[in-house]
Design a protein around this motif. Structure first.
Motif, mmCIF file in Angstrom:
data_model
loop_
_atom_site.group_PDB
_atom_site.id
_atom_site.type_symbol
_atom_site.label_atom_id
_atom_site.label_comp_id
_atom_site.label_asym_id
_atom_site.label_seq_id
_atom_site.Cartn_x
_atom_site.Cartn_y
_atom_site.Cartn_z
ATOM 1 N N LEU A 390 -10.344 -0.792 3.506
ATOM 2 C CA LEU A 390 -9.793 -0.236 2.280
ATOM 3 C C LEU A 390 -10.457 -0.836 1.044
ATOM 4 O O LEU A 390 -10.871 -1.990 1.040
ATOM 5 N N THR A 391 -10.513 -0.055 -0.005
ATOM 6 C CA THR A 391 -11.041 -0.527 -1.283
ATOM 7 C C THR A 391 -9.982 -0.335 -2.355
ATOM 8 O O THR A 391 -8.977 0.335 -2.156
ATOM 9 N N GLY A 392 -10.233 -0.924 -3.523
ATOM 10 C CA GLY A 392 -9.326 -0.750 -4.645
ATOM 11 C C GLY A 392 -8.344 -1.880 -4.855
ATOM 12 O O GLY A 392 -7.641 -1.912 -5.869
ATOM 13 N N PHE A 393 -8.244 -2.817 -3.899
ATOM 14 C CA PHE A 393 -7.407 -4.003 -4.062
ATOM 15 C C PHE A 393 -8.276 -5.191 -4.459
ATOM 16 O O PHE A 393 -9.447 -5.256 -4.089
ATOM 17 N N SER A 394 -7.701 -6.139 -5.177
ATOM 18 C CA SER A 394 -8.415 -7.391 -5.384
ATOM 19 C C SER A 394 -8.550 -8.098 -4.044
ATOM 20 O O SER A 394 -7.730 -7.882 -3.136
ATOM 21 N N PRO A 395 -9.563 -8.941 -3.863
ATOM 22 C CA PRO A 395 -9.719 -9.644 -2.580
ATOM 23 C C PRO A 395 -8.475 -10.424 -2.176
ATOM 24 O O PRO A 395 -8.087 -10.414 -1.010
ATOM 25 N N ALA A 396 -7.828 -11.094 -3.146
ATOM 26 C CA ALA A 396 -6.646 -11.898 -2.819
ATOM 27 C C ALA A 396 -5.489 -11.018 -2.368
ATOM 28 O O ALA A 396 -4.787 -11.323 -1.391
ATOM 29 N N LYS A 397 -5.278 -9.909 -3.067
ATOM 30 C CA LYS A 397 -4.178 -9.017 -2.695
ATOM 31 C C LYS A 397 -4.444 -8.355 -1.350
ATOM 32 O O LYS A 397 -3.540 -8.215 -0.511
#
Length: 597
Positions: A390-397
């Protein structure tokens, strides 16, 4: 309550103005006014809810939905739901959604709040929030006989004992409650003895925000008694915008523009404006004030004052479906309140006489089940691979969301609640029960934005993006597998004295993937727990959220957001108790900051 006239309100000089007299807003306003040092004003769009039977009497829960104390929001048509719009009730009265919700009082898992802190929001982990959870509540211990008879298990040290909200176990239980535990235990789901202490995996009998002394709803208006004449509440006041001044090239909140009975007014605050209008209205008001994504503001004809791209983004709610089963007709059933006039009259008289009977209690049979309880390892690994792509999230989230799949035995991913009754369904000679199934950790993320042309009375566009795209595909598969586990609960031999057969969807359909997917998309509603639209940005700052860890709006001085919208990630729980804790913590932070300046 200190409800004042429009003339009295506009004559006041306020230290603080609170937009929204709901769950969080009344907590913040009352705590700031508590010692008499500051003058606090509250602007509430609705009226009063105290004294209404559909608010106060537990057995009438849900009857206020769709009434004049409900905003009656609707989502945009959802492609993932076959083009359907979904109802999103929100409280429009003093007390906000705490006046119309289902009185469920619980906390999320320790890992949920520690996750907020891991995103860079210092002070928002479980250990730091726990004192504020306790500060909001007064727990009333159950009688020894009820505790032993129902096998009520809890950690008494986890509860608060002097807060404004009174919480309690029920005084009476249906026989289905005990069979519920037997059914779940037989399926490998243990009874949780510490469901209030940071671990929500397992089955338990839940507490509710019901005052056992009167058997009435205990909600946010209780906080008003903490303050004196320095708390001024104006009802039926609709906020148009936060007034923002440019002072030395900095944006500073100085007050609020609002309408009352068709006339426009201004109220000023010398110290801070606090936005507590909830996950739907708070981002709308920020955008109407010129704080938001420039593209969205420009389309709506709003001048950009602060470029804040995450306003209204990051919307998350719990997906829910309702599975109906035919139950033993001899069991006392909530539906009788709606379909049997004599029974309803007797129940009303019993409640009036001694606050007992079916109107004095609400469903309390809960369980939160990890994915490992009903998903194969192959399925879990496949979903985890999908999540990694998945894309669109920050790496931490993204890491936190993946962990909930990776550690499939630790997180309460699917919630189930059982109650006798399925109103408004009525079939002659039959009675029904409802198993509520609720997805706790959705991957799908939506948005709430103003629509052009932006007008005061317009609702924002609510687009939760149910089952939309690759993120939604994960949610849909989890819902399908958890629905099959719901069937197992209802058909467990230990539950056979309660459930006679599954009515909808029929038991024969659960093995058919295409049928189940369509039934889920046709049936999905929300659990009325929207969060995240003005989230704490953490390490990402204004590119990842709207407020910092002190709940100050990025790019604006003297403006904070205090409500469920600041939650960066959804939790595994009904959110009411968490909203109170957020507001209690925010009140302490505001007073600390004021004392230092």
């Amino acid at each position: 309550m200190q409800i004042v006239s429009i003339n009295d309100f506009i004559r006041q000089s306020f230290d603080f103005l609170v937009i929204g007299g709901g769950t969080a807003g009344l907590v913040v306003a009352s705590r700031l006014a508590q010692d008499g040092k500051y003058t606090v004003g509250v602007l509430e769009a609705g009226g009063t809810a105290n004294g209404r039977e559909d608010v106060q009497i537990p057995g009438y829960l849900a009857m206020s939905l769709g009434s004049e104390i409900d905003w009656k929001f609707q989502t945009a048509p959802q492609t993932g739901l076959g083009g359907r719009s979904v109802s999103w009730p929100r409280g429009k009265a003093l007390g906000g959604s705490s006046a119309i919700n289902f009185m469920t009082w619980m906390r999320g898992a320790r890992e949920d709040y520690d996750g907020w802190e891991a995103l860079g929001n210092s002070g928002w982990g479980w250990n730091e929030l726990l004192p504020y959870f306790k500060k909001s509540e007064t727990f009333h211990t159950p009688s020894d006989s009820i505790r032993d008879e129902e096998d009520l298990r809890y950690d008494p040290e986890a509860f608060g004992d002097s807060g404004p909200i009174h919480i309690s176990y029920a005084k009476e239980y249906s026989p289905s409650n005990r069979h519920w535990f037997k059914a779940l235990n037989s399926l490998g789901v243990p009874t949780n003895s510490a469901h209030f202490a940071g671990s929500n995996v397992g089955a338990w009998t839940n507490v509710n925000n019901i005052d056992p002394r009167t058997m009435t709803r205990s909600f946010a208006t209780n906080y008003c008694s903490l303050a004196g004449s320095n708390l001024h509440i104006l009802t039926d006041a609709t906020v148009q915008e936060v007034i923002l001044d440019n002072i030395d090239n900095e944006c500073v909140a100085s007050g609020v523009r609002f309408t009352y009975k068709g006339e426009e007014h201004v109220a000023l605050a010398s110290r801070e404006v606090i936005l507590s209008a909830g996950s739907i209205k708070s981002p709308q008001i920020l955008e109407l004030s010129g704080i938001g994504n420039p593209e969205i503001l420009s389309r709506a004809g709003i001048a950009v004052k602060v470029d804040s791209p995450m306003v209204g983004e990051n919307l998350q709610d719990h997906n829910a479906v309702h599975i109906i089963a035919e139950v033993d007709p001899e069991l006392e059933n909530r539906d009788d309140l709606f379909f049997d006039a004599n029974y309803a009259a007797e129940a009303r008289e019993q409640y009036r006489r001694d606050q007992t009977g079916p109107l004095a209690s609400i469903p309390s049979s809960y369980t939160f089940v990890p994915l490992a309880s009903f998903m194969s390892q192959d399925t879990l690994e496949r979903l985890h691979s999908q999540a990694q792509a998945l894309t669109g999230f920050s790496p931490a989230k993204k890491t936190l969301m993946e962990q909930r799949l990776r550690h499939a035995d630790r997180f309460g991913y699917a919630e189930y609640i059982f109650r006798l009754g399925a109103a408004p369904m009525a079939v002659t000679g039959k009675k029904f029960g409802t198993l509520f199934q609720i997805l706790q950790y959705p991957f799908a993320v939506g948005s709430i934005h103003i629509q052009p042309p932006a007008a005061e009375g317009d609702d924002p566009v609510i687009d939760p993006r149910h089952y939309h795209g690759p993120r939604g595909e994960i949610d849909l598969e989890v819902m399908m597998e958890s629905t099959r586990f719901a069937r197992d609960i209802l058909l467990a031999p230990a539950f056979s004295s309660v459930v006679k057969q599954i009515f909808h969807p029929p038991a024969s359909s659960y093995a058919n993937d295409e049928y189940m997917k369509k039934w889920i998309t046709d049936s999905t509603a929300v659990a009325f727990h929207p969060v995240g639209t003005c989230a704490m940005g953490g390490h990402e700052g204004i590119r990842g959220g709207v407020v910092d860890e002190r709940l100050k709006v990025y790019g604006v001085k003297k403006l904070r957001v205090v409500d469920a919208s600041i939650m960066p990630l959804q939790i595994s729980a009904h959110i009411q108790a968490t909203v109170y804790a957020i507001a209690e913590k925010a009140s302490s932070m505001i007073l600390e900051d004021v004392a230092q300046n």
